[in-house]
Scaffold this active site. Structure first.
Site, short mmCIF file in Angstrom:
data_model
loop_
_atom_site.label_atom_id
_atom_site.label_comp_id
_atom_site.label_asym_id
_atom_site.label_seq_id
_atom_site.Cartn_x
_atom_site.Cartn_y
_atom_site.Cartn_z
N TRP A 155 0.80 -1.22 0.00
CA TRP A 155 0.00 0.00 0.00
C TRP A 155 0.83 1.27 0.00
CZ3 TRP A 155 1.56 2.75 4.11
CH2 TRP A 155 2.05 2.05 5.22
N ASN A 156 2.10 1.21 0.38
CA ASN A 156 2.84 2.45 0.59
C ASN A 156 3.29 3.12 -0.71
OD1 ASN A 156 4.62 0.29 0.25
ND2 ASN A 156 6.21 1.20 1.52
N LYS A 179 -2.10 -8.67 -7.74
CA LYS A 179 -2.95 -8.48 -6.57
C LYS A 179 -2.42 -7.25 -5.83
CE LYS A 179 -4.71 -8.97 -2.34
NZ LYS A 179 -4.52 -7.89 -1.36
N PRO A 180 -3.07 -6.07 -6.00
CA PRO A 180 -2.62 -4.88 -5.28
C PRO A 180 -3.12 -4.89 -3.84
CG PRO A 180 -4.53 -4.32 -6.59
CD PRO A 180 -4.24 -5.79 -6.86
N GLY A 232 6.49 -6.61 0.65
CA GLY A 232 5.67 -6.51 1.85
C GLY A 232 6.45 -6.94 3.07
N SER A 233 5.75 -7.38 4.09
CA SER A 233 6.39 -7.71 5.36
C SER A 233 7.17 -9.02 5.26
CB SER A 233 5.33 -7.84 6.46
OG SER A 233 4.57 -9.04 6.29
N GLU A 254 10.91 -8.71 -1.73
CA GLU A 254 11.44 -7.47 -1.17
C GLU A 254 10.68 -7.23 0.11
OE1 GLU A 254 11.38 -3.82 0.04
OE2 GLU A 254 10.61 -3.28 -1.94
N LEU A 255 11.35 -7.47 1.25
CA LEU A 255 10.67 -7.56 2.53
C LEU A 255 11.04 -6.38 3.44
CD1 LEU A 255 11.11 -11.42 2.93
CD2 LEU A 255 9.25 -10.15 1.80
N CYS A 288 10.11 1.23 3.01
CA CYS A 288 10.95 0.11 3.47
C CYS A 288 12.42 0.48 3.55
CB CYS A 288 10.74 -1.11 2.57
SG CYS A 288 11.04 -0.79 0.83
N GLU A 388 11.35 -2.55 13.16
CA GLU A 388 11.17 -1.57 12.10
C GLU A 388 10.06 -0.59 12.49
OE1 GLU A 388 10.36 -1.46 7.27
OE2 GLU A 388 9.83 -3.25 8.42
#
Length: 486
Positions: A155-156, A179-180, A232-233, A254-255, A288, A388
């Site tokens: 979402w960011n 999938k957004p 995402g996370s 990419e976490l 991130c 984080e």
């Protein structure tokens, strides 16, 4: 400036070139984080619709893969042109659903345009190889598209992450099921409308919205999805990694990040402060690669802190459609996390130098606004040192030597981005080599560009986006041993 109305944007699923409603899944509200108002309702998909999207992408793969390269490049460049031309009118969509200031939203769509233009150009340079072979033979190495790509975006950066994944996937000849994020689907929907306008063939790019768990599991379980890319996370990335094991997909993840920002005594302090402000408060710290642990050499702490406090006090918080520096956080639970970290830190001796509370007053009352915050006297026994912070908090930590700074910076399970400031060239080499991170900014914070690799190590994931390294993530290698004469 006056509040922009939400531009007309589709709210349905996009499968096989058609806008459709979900099957008995109802709709989901998209909420403006600046005031809690519902912007619109979007269609929801489940396993059935996601399977249909995968089938459409599989059916379209052969034609897209074999399409004359010049025609594929022309379509991608057309998408880039449209994103560039429409950035001004698309920006309010992102600001209203995500909260970031309009200038940042416009810049993100322009970055999306650059992603498509760069990928289109690079599609002409997916070079194979010939290897020296015995007489009458040719050893040929070809690079081919993988097939159907499943892409899950956060979402960011609701446009930047979509274009960063889809542009190289399409440029290399793959088809996509996107999938957004359910919090910010409208920017992705607007981009898919441009796909239609640019003439992207039916089924080449498909969009589904709905339960992350259900859609994600459908993508990971499908043998027809040969590549999965996720931002995402770390926790969700680990789940997707495990679920993808049964179908042996190619993955790029990419976490989470927990970027160190190191300021040595010989640094240009004004540049370091400016770089920290720009990188930490962009998107209100919901990035991130945002600096999360600020290490300052003890001998310059007072000077650095004084300059930083002055700058942060002048940051304007407010609705993204106004002339502001910082917008709202995406949800109220983001504020809860920040306040938990600050409560723990203060109990262990930290001092709030600026901010440290929700922003209030007039138009801010109903939104998820938090004041830009500086926290002094931070130590390793505080949760904020290891957790984080996805928000506008700057924890200041001191160090004495270069070796100590490197050790403190590496004391994290994450390894995405890192930054440091110094004028000593020998230290530049020492620190950039010593930092256990996928990306390093030395006297610079701009580390994300269409032509340069983006990604991390350790619990920040693996694989790279952007640059020719990112293109390679969507390719597989085929070896051909050709005997051309007896």
């Amino acid at each position: 400036m006056s509040k922009p109305n939400l531009p007309n944007v589709k709210t349905q699923l996009f499968i096989d070139g058609k806008w459709i409603d979900g099957d008995k899944k109802g709709t989901k509200a998209v909420i403006n984080p600046a005031n809690g108002e519902t912007l619109t309702e979007v269609a929801q998909a489940g396993e059935a619709e996601t399977t249909r999207a995968i089938e459409a992408a599989k059916k379209a793969f052969g034609g897209w893969k074999e399409l004359e390269l010049a025609k594929r490049v022309a379509i991608l460049n057309k998408i880039g042109d449209l994103l560039e031309e429409r950035a001004e009118e698309l920006a309010p969509i992102m600001t209203l659903e995500q909260g970031k200031p309009l200038k940042e939203s416009k810049g993100e769509f322009l970055t999306g345009a650059a992603n498509f233009h760069w990928a289109a150009e690079e599609a002409r340079r997916l070079y194979g190889e010939t290897i020296p072979a015995p007489n009458n033979h040719a050893y040929i190495v070809k690079k081919e598209p993988i097939g159907v790509v499943g892409a899950i975006t956060p979402w960011n950066f609701p446009a930047g992450m979509v274009t960063r994944k889809i542009a190289p996937a399409l440029a290399t000849g793959n088809t996509v099921v996107l999938k957004p994020s359910g919090d910010t689907p409208l920017s992705a929907l607007a981009i898919f409308e441009l796909f239609e306008e640019a003439g992207l063939p039916n089924g080449v790019a498909n969009l589904v919205m709905g339960s992350s768990k259900e859609i994600g599991k459908t993508l990971t379980d499908s043998d027809d999805v040969r590549k999965l890319t996720f931002t995402g996370s770390t926790a969700v990335g680990q789940t997707l990694f495990e679920q993808s094991g049964q179908t042996l997909k190619k993955l790029s993840l990419e976490l989470g990040g927990h970027a160190p920002f190191i300021v040595f005594a010989d640094a240009n302090i004004d540049d370091a402060v400016a770089g920290l402000i720009a990188s930490k408060f962009r998107n209100n710290g919901q990035v991130c690669i945002a600096p999360n642990r600020i290490f300052v050499e003890a001998s310059i702490l007072s000077t650095f802190q004084e300059k930083l406090v002055e700058k942060v006090k002048n940051l304007k918080v407010g609705n993204g459609w106004d002339e502001v520096d910082v917008g709202p956080l995406i949800r109220e639970d983001a504020i809860d996390k920040i306040e938990d970290q600050l409560k723990d830190a203060k109990a262990k001796g930290a001092e709030v130098l600026v901010g440290g509370k929700k922003a209030t007053g007039d138009v801010l009352e109903n939104g998820n606004f938090y004041l830009p915050t500086i926290l002094g006297n931070v130590t390793r026994d505080m949760n904020i040192f290891y957790e984080e912070t996805f928000g506008p908090v700057v924890p200041l930590i001191t160090f004495e030597t270069t070796e100590e700074a490197i050790k403190l910076a590496n004391d994290s399970e994450f390894g995405l981005a890192s930054y440091f400031y110094t004028k000593d060239l020998s230290r530049v080499e020492q620190v950039s080599s010593g930092l256990e991170y996928g990306m390093v900014g030395a006297n610079e914070v701009a580390i994300s560009n269409p032509e340069t690799p983006f990604g991390g190590v350790k619990h920040s994931g693996f694989g790279r986006e952007n640059g020719h390294f990112g293109m390679e993530e969507y390719l597989q290698v085929k070896f051909v041993n050709l005997k051309y004469r007896d």
